[in-house]
Write a protein that holds these residues in place. Structure first.
Motif, PDB file in Angstrom:
ATOM      1  N   ALA A  94      15.190  12.327  58.683  1.00  0.00           N
ATOM      2  CA  ALA A  94      14.742  11.571  57.507  1.00  0.00           C
ATOM      3  C   ALA A  94      15.802  10.576  57.068  1.00  0.00           C
ATOM      4  N   GLN A  95      17.057  10.995  57.120  1.00  0.00           N
ATOM      5  CA  GLN A  95      18.158  10.111  56.745  1.00  0.00           C
ATOM      6  C   GLN A  95      18.273   8.941  57.713  1.00  0.00           C
ATOM      7  N   LEU A  96      18.020   9.192  58.999  1.00  0.00           N
ATOM      8  CA  LEU A  96      18.052   8.112  59.992  1.00  0.00           C
ATOM      9  C   LEU A  96      16.915   7.124  59.770  1.00  0.00           C
ATOM     10  N   ILE A  97      15.745   7.609  59.341  1.00  0.00           N
ATOM     11  CA  ILE A  97      14.651   6.691  59.004  1.00  0.00           C
ATOM     12  C   ILE A  97      15.072   5.790  57.850  1.00  0.00           C
ATOM     13  N   GLY A  98      15.647   6.386  56.798  1.00  0.00           N
ATOM     14  CA  GLY A  98      16.129   5.575  55.688  1.00  0.00           C
ATOM     15  C   GLY A  98      17.103   4.512  56.151  1.00  0.00           C
ATOM     16  N   GLU A  99      18.037   4.898  57.028  1.00  0.00           N
ATOM     17  CA  GLU A  99      19.015   3.940  57.553  1.00  0.00           C
ATOM     18  C   GLU A  99      18.324   2.833  58.339  1.00  0.00           C
ATOM     19  N   ALA A 100      17.254   3.175  59.059  1.00  0.00           N
ATOM     20  CA  ALA A 100      16.519   2.164  59.814  1.00  0.00           C
ATOM     21  C   ALA A 100      15.905   1.109  58.898  1.00  0.00           C
ATOM     22  N   TYR A 101      15.603   1.505  57.671  1.00  0.00           N
ATOM     23  CA  TYR A 101      15.081   0.572  56.671  1.00  0.00           C
ATOM     24  C   TYR A 101      16.194  -0.072  55.851  1.00  0.00           C
ATOM     25  N   GLY A 102      17.450   0.229  56.160  1.00  0.00           N
ATOM     26  CA  GLY A 102      18.572  -0.334  55.423  1.00  0.00           C
ATOM     27  C   GLY A 102      18.962   0.441  54.187  1.00  0.00           C
ATOM     28  N   ALA A 103      18.476   1.687  54.059  1.00  0.00           N
ATOM     29  CA  ALA A 103      18.764   2.524  52.884  1.00  0.00           C
ATOM     30  C   ALA A 103      19.730   3.635  53.306  1.00  0.00           C
ATOM     31  N   ARG A 104      20.927   3.609  52.765  1.00  0.00           N
ATOM     32  CA  ARG A 104      21.961   4.553  53.163  1.00  0.00           C
ATOM     33  C   ARG A 104      21.702   5.929  52.566  1.00  0.00           C
ATOM     34  N   CYS A 105      21.981   6.968  53.359  1.00  0.00           N
ATOM     35  CA  CYS A 105      21.840   8.324  52.844  1.00  0.00           C
ATOM     36  C   CYS A 105      22.983   8.624  51.882  1.00  0.00           C
ATOM     37  N   VAL A 106      22.746   9.556  50.986  1.00  0.00           N
ATOM     38  CA  VAL A 106      23.727   9.908  49.957  1.00  0.00           C
ATOM     39  C   VAL A 106      23.767  11.438  49.824  1.00  0.00           C
ATOM     40  N   LYS A 107      24.760  11.921  49.102  1.00  0.00           N
ATOM     41  CA  LYS A 107      24.860  13.351  48.843  1.00  0.00           C
ATOM     42  C   LYS A 107      23.749  13.801  47.904  1.00  0.00           C
ATOM     43  N   SER A 108      23.195  14.956  48.197  1.00  0.00           N
ATOM     44  CA  SER A 108      22.229  15.573  47.291  1.00  0.00           C
ATOM     45  C   SER A 108      22.979  16.171  46.096  1.00  0.00           C
ATOM     46  N   PRO A 109      22.366  16.196  44.926  1.00  0.00           N
ATOM     47  CA  PRO A 109      23.016  16.831  43.778  1.00  0.00           C
ATOM     48  C   PRO A 109      23.417  18.275  44.046  1.00  0.00           C
ATOM     49  N   GLU A 110      22.623  18.982  44.848  1.00  0.00           N
ATOM     50  CA  GLU A 110      22.898  20.383  45.153  1.00  0.00           C
ATOM     51  C   GLU A 110      22.738  20.624  46.642  1.00  0.00           C
ATOM     52  N   LYS A 111      23.551  21.507  47.164  1.00  0.00           N
ATOM     53  CA  LYS A 111      23.338  22.010  48.509  1.00  0.00           C
ATOM     54  C   LYS A 111      22.222  23.045  48.452  1.00  0.00           C
ATOM     55  N   GLU A 112      21.288  22.967  49.392  1.00  0.00           N
ATOM     56  CA  GLU A 112      20.157  23.892  49.407  1.00  0.00           C
ATOM     57  C   GLU A 112      20.040  24.542  50.777  1.00  0.00           C
ATOM     58  N   ILE A 113      20.047  25.854  50.796  1.00  0.00           N
ATOM     59  CA  ILE A 113      19.799  26.626  52.006  1.00  0.00           C
ATOM     60  C   ILE A 113      18.882  27.778  51.625  1.00  0.00           C
ATOM     61  N   GLY A 114      17.700  27.812  52.231  1.00  0.00           N
ATOM     62  CA  GLY A 114      16.784  28.909  51.926  1.00  0.00           C
ATOM     63  C   GLY A 114      15.379  28.441  51.644  1.00  0.00           C
ATOM     64  N   GLY A 115      14.639  29.250  50.927  1.00  0.00           N
ATOM     65  CA  GLY A 115      13.275  28.924  50.556  1.00  0.00           C
ATOM     66  C   GLY A 115      13.170  28.675  49.068  1.00  0.00           C
ATOM     67  N   PHE A 116      12.861  27.443  48.692  1.00  0.00           N
ATOM     68  CA  PHE A 116      12.746  27.051  47.284  1.00  0.00           C
ATOM     69  C   PHE A 116      11.538  26.125  47.122  1.00  0.00           C
ATOM     70  N   PRO A 117      10.932  26.108  45.933  1.00  0.00           N
ATOM     71  CA  PRO A 117       9.724  25.300  45.755  1.00  0.00           C
ATOM     72  C   PRO A 117      10.006  23.810  45.671  1.00  0.00           C
TER      73      PRO A 117
END
Length: 239
Positions: A94-117
């Motif tokens: 998904a981040q590479l798609i953003g870069e393909a459109y010229g939109a740089r990826c950034v840090k998420s406010p929180e690290k997420e690992i697991g199952g969340f809604p």
């Protein structure tokens, strides 16, 4: 349809995406770059490009990771978009798609690992490909970053820890920061690869430990992913 997967690591496999492709009888190609398999040289036969995740970031250099060529993958994604192919990216993808459109990826406010809604935005609630989503349905996560946004992109879904979980970049171009493809087999591989990371992050609000990860239900979100893919590919084939 012919579906081509770019897979960066054995523990970030296509999971439910591959199950769906086989169930629907689509032909399948692979670029398992961790095994040295090349990116496709021809684009015409590809209908749907699916770019999977990985521990890399779009800025990871070949010197840092010899089997990952971010610039080449971005160029491939651009070419597929220009040819009006369907493109789905997961996490790093998904981040590479953003870069393909010229939109740089950034840090998420929180690290997420697991199952969340995840929760649908107003655009998501009105979207024909996501009308079957429950608002607040549980999906898989394993990330620290999130994709960039363009002026025309729309955020379809967000979570408490990350405001960019599903993004529409084009009619048939979608970025999933979340992992709806997770299966118990994939999660077991990720746990094995990330034991030290999970221990270090055990106090983080949105990081689950192995016993919880193993007990999450991944089949419900897999089913929702299948419906999304059915709706997208049906419209793609009838354009």
């Amino acid at each position: 349809m012919h579906i081509h997967f770019i897979i960066h690591e054995v523990f970030e496999g296509p999971g439910a995406f591959l199950t769906w492709a086989k169930m629907r009888g689509h032909s399948i190609g692979y670029s398992r770059v961790y095994k040295g398999e090349p990116l496709p040289l021809s684009f015409e036969q590809i209908d749907l490009l699916i770019v999977m995740g990985g521990p890399q970031s779009p800025s990871t250099t070949i010197e840092m990771c010899p089997h990952f060529n971010g610039a080449a993958e971005i160029a491939l994604i651009k070419k597929c978009i220009d040819l009006n192919k369907a493109v789905i990216g997961v996490c790093l993808g998904a981040q590479l798609i953003g870069e393909a459109y010229g939109a740089r990826c950034v840090k998420s406010p929180e690290k997420e690992i697991g199952g969340f809604p995840v929760f649908l935005t107003e655009e998501g609630k009105d979207h024909r490909f996501f009308s079957h989503f429950d608002n607040g349905c549980m999906v898989g996560h394993w990330h620290n970053d999130m994709p960039g946004l363009t002026e025309k992109s729309q955020v379809i879904a967000y979570s408490e820890g990350c405001p960019r979980q599903i993004i529409q970049y084009g009619t048939f171009v979608y970025g999933f920061q979340c992992h709806m493809e997770f299966t118990h087999e994939l999660v077991e591989l990720l746990i094995e690869h990330s034991e030290a990371e999970l221990r270090e992050d055990k106090e983080r609000k949105f990081v689950q430990q192995p016993d919880v990860l193993r007990n999450n239900d991944y089949t419900t979100m897999n089913d929702k992913l299948y419906v999304f893919l059915d709706l997208l590919t049906k419209e793609y084939l009838h354009q």
